[in-house]
Write a protein that holds these residues in place. Structure first.
Motif, PDB file in Angstrom:
ATOM      1  N   TYR A  35       0.833  -1.187   0.000  1.00  0.00           N
ATOM      2  CA  TYR A  35       0.000   0.000   0.000  1.00  0.00           C
ATOM      3  C   TYR A  35       0.875   1.246   0.000  1.00  0.00           C
ATOM      4  CZ  TYR A  35      -3.866  -3.016   1.522  1.00  0.00           C
ATOM      5  OH  TYR A  35      -4.824  -3.989   1.612  1.00  0.00           O
TER       6      TYR A  35
ATOM      7  N   GLN B   6     -15.592   7.628   3.922  1.00  0.00           N
ATOM      8  CA  GLN B   6     -15.508   7.651   5.385  1.00  0.00           C
ATOM      9  C   GLN B   6     -15.713   9.070   5.885  1.00  0.00           C
ATOM     10  OE1 GLN B   6     -11.965   5.725   6.863  1.00  0.00           O
ATOM     11  NE2 GLN B   6     -12.259   6.460   8.952  1.00  0.00           N
ATOM     12  N   CYS B  23     -18.927   4.809   7.579  1.00  0.00           N
ATOM     13  CA  CYS B  23     -18.405   4.480   6.261  1.00  0.00           C
ATOM     14  C   CYS B  23     -19.511   3.916   5.375  1.00  0.00           C
ATOM     15  CB  CYS B  23     -17.267   3.463   6.355  1.00  0.00           C
ATOM     16  SG  CYS B  23     -15.770   4.137   7.085  1.00  0.00           S
ATOM     17  N   TYR B  25     -20.034   1.878   1.448  1.00  0.00           N
ATOM     18  CA  TYR B  25     -19.320   1.153   0.404  1.00  0.00           C
ATOM     19  C   TYR B  25     -20.238   0.948  -0.784  1.00  0.00           C
ATOM     20  CZ  TYR B  25     -21.742  -3.009   2.269  1.00  0.00           C
ATOM     21  OH  TYR B  25     -22.682  -3.912   2.689  1.00  0.00           O
ATOM     22  N   SER B  30     -19.125  -7.153  -1.315  1.00  0.00           N
ATOM     23  CA  SER B  30     -18.196  -7.080  -0.191  1.00  0.00           C
ATOM     24  C   SER B  30     -18.781  -7.784   1.020  1.00  0.00           C
ATOM     25  CB  SER B  30     -17.886  -5.619   0.151  1.00  0.00           C
ATOM     26  OG  SER B  30     -17.069  -5.054  -0.848  1.00  0.00           O
ATOM     27  N   TRP B  35     -11.760  -2.575  10.751  1.00  0.00           N
ATOM     28  CA  TRP B  35     -11.408  -1.233  11.192  1.00  0.00           C
ATOM     29  C   TRP B  35      -9.984  -1.277  11.753  1.00  0.00           C
ATOM     30  CZ3 TRP B  35     -14.277   3.281  10.885  1.00  0.00           C
ATOM     31  CH2 TRP B  35     -15.606   3.134  10.485  1.00  0.00           C
ATOM     32  N   PHE B  89      -9.200   3.898  10.231  1.00  0.00           N
ATOM     33  CA  PHE B  89      -9.542   3.583   8.850  1.00  0.00           C
ATOM     34  C   PHE B  89     -10.571   2.467   8.818  1.00  0.00           C
ATOM     35  CE2 PHE B  89      -6.407   6.034   6.626  1.00  0.00           C
ATOM     36  CZ  PHE B  89      -5.310   6.100   7.478  1.00  0.00           C
ATOM     37  N   CYS B  90     -11.596   2.650   8.009  1.00  0.00           N
ATOM     38  CA  CYS B  90     -12.495   1.548   7.710  1.00  0.00           C
ATOM     39  C   CYS B  90     -12.051   0.926   6.388  1.00  0.00           C
ATOM     40  CB  CYS B  90     -13.945   2.013   7.615  1.00  0.00           C
ATOM     41  SG  CYS B  90     -14.287   3.169   6.251  1.00  0.00           S
ATOM     42  N   ALA B  91     -12.520  -0.267   6.113  1.00  0.00           N
ATOM     43  CA  ALA B  91     -12.219  -0.935   4.857  1.00  0.00           C
ATOM     44  C   ALA B  91     -13.351  -1.886   4.524  1.00  0.00           C
ATOM     45  CB  ALA B  91     -10.894  -1.681   4.927  1.00  0.00           C
ATOM     46  N   VAL B  98      -9.048  -5.700   0.166  1.00  0.00           N
ATOM     47  CA  VAL B  98      -9.993  -4.741   0.724  1.00  0.00           C
ATOM     48  C   VAL B  98      -9.648  -3.356   0.208  1.00  0.00           C
ATOM     49  CG1 VAL B  98     -10.499  -6.070   2.813  1.00  0.00           C
ATOM     50  CG2 VAL B  98      -8.624  -4.394   2.822  1.00  0.00           C
ATOM     51  N   THR B  99     -10.624  -2.467   0.243  1.00  0.00           N
ATOM     52  CA  THR B  99     -10.432  -1.061  -0.113  1.00  0.00           C
ATOM     53  C   THR B  99     -10.621  -0.225   1.135  1.00  0.00           C
ATOM     54  OG1 THR B  99     -11.225  -1.426  -2.374  1.00  0.00           O
ATOM     55  CG2 THR B  99     -11.257   0.837  -1.557  1.00  0.00           C
ATOM     56  N   PHE B 100      -9.687   0.683   1.384  1.00  0.00           N
ATOM     57  CA  PHE B 100      -9.716   1.477   2.599  1.00  0.00           C
ATOM     58  C   PHE B 100     -10.408   2.815   2.379  1.00  0.00           C
ATOM     59  CE2 PHE B 100      -7.095  -0.657   5.768  1.00  0.00           C
ATOM     60  CZ  PHE B 100      -6.497  -1.640   5.002  1.00  0.00           C
TER      61      PHE B 100
END
Lengths: 117, 110
Positions: A35, B6, B23, B25, B30, B35, B89-91, B98-100
């Motif tokens: 990342y 977010q 958050c 999405y 998903s 977190w 951060f959430c994801a 995963v995407t943050f």
């Protein structure tokens, strides 16, 4: 956390030079990730690998390359084609998608801060 | 691909109050929502996660809720303490990746 390491902690590069960031894990994880973290932009996926000798591009792969010759190692090369390489780079690993439940928890290394001079 | 938003980007609360980070999405496929907490200069660390077959999960002062219909999930921290100050951060994602989200800087004021 101690099972995944990155080196060096700080790295300086001149414009036009390639540089390789190291990532090693002794967690016996199949999956590994790279990342990039910039202020206000969260973590963006560069490349990921689910198994040795295989890897896929993430959302921002342009200007980067990787290899996965060993399960424990997933080095990232920042090439001269990357227009804005100054950033904090984080490597992560997880058990892998073939292992069943809780395969997705990612464990991060301490990061490498790359600065282009 | 997945897109995670977010909010808020910064949050200040008095010690002892609650904090909520939200958050949303985009990908209905998903099924995994972790977190992470990142203290200044340190690596992100998982604090709690939830899977799509569960609506709520608690761990001491931390809880996460998931609404799959609305495609949103939230982090709740109760009785905040100064050591809760960090970026969260959430994801969202699945087995492969995963995407943050872009992160929330939480400041707990003593």
């Amino acid at each position: 956390d101690g099972g995944i390491t990155q080196s060096p902690k700080y790295l300086f590069r001149k414009e036009g030079q390639n540089v390789t960031l190291s990532c090693e894990q002794n967690l016996n994880h199949d999956a590994m990730y790279w990342y990039r973290q910039d202020p206000g932009q969260g973590l963006r996926l560069i490349y990921y690998s689910q198994i040795v000798n295989d890897f896929q591009k993430g959302d921002i792969a342009e200007g980067y390359s990787v290899s996965r010759e060993k399960k424990e190692s997933f080095p990232l090369t920042v090439t001269s084609a990357q227009k804005n390489p100054t950033a904090f780079y984080l490597c992560a690993s997880s058990i892998g998608s073939l292992a069943g439940a809780n395969t997705d928890t990612q464990y991060f290394g301490p990061g490498t801060r790359l600065t282009v001079l | 691909g997945e897109n995670v938003e977010q909010h808020p980007s910064t949050l200040s609360v008095q010690e002892g109050d609650s904090a909520v980070i939200k958050c949303t999405y985009s990908d209905s496929a998903s099924n995994y929502f972790p977190w992470y907490k990142q203290e200044l200069g340190k690596r992100p660390q998982l604090i709690i996660d939830i899977r799509s077959n569960v609506g709520e999960k608690k761990d001491q002062r931390i809880a996460v809720t998931l609404n799959k219909t609305a495609k949103h999930f939230s982090l709740h921290i109760t009785e905040t303490q100064p050591e809760d100050s960090a970026v969260y951060f959430c994801a969202a994602g699945g087995y492969q990746k995963v995407t943050f989200g872009t992160g929330t800087k939480l400041q707990v004021i003593p």
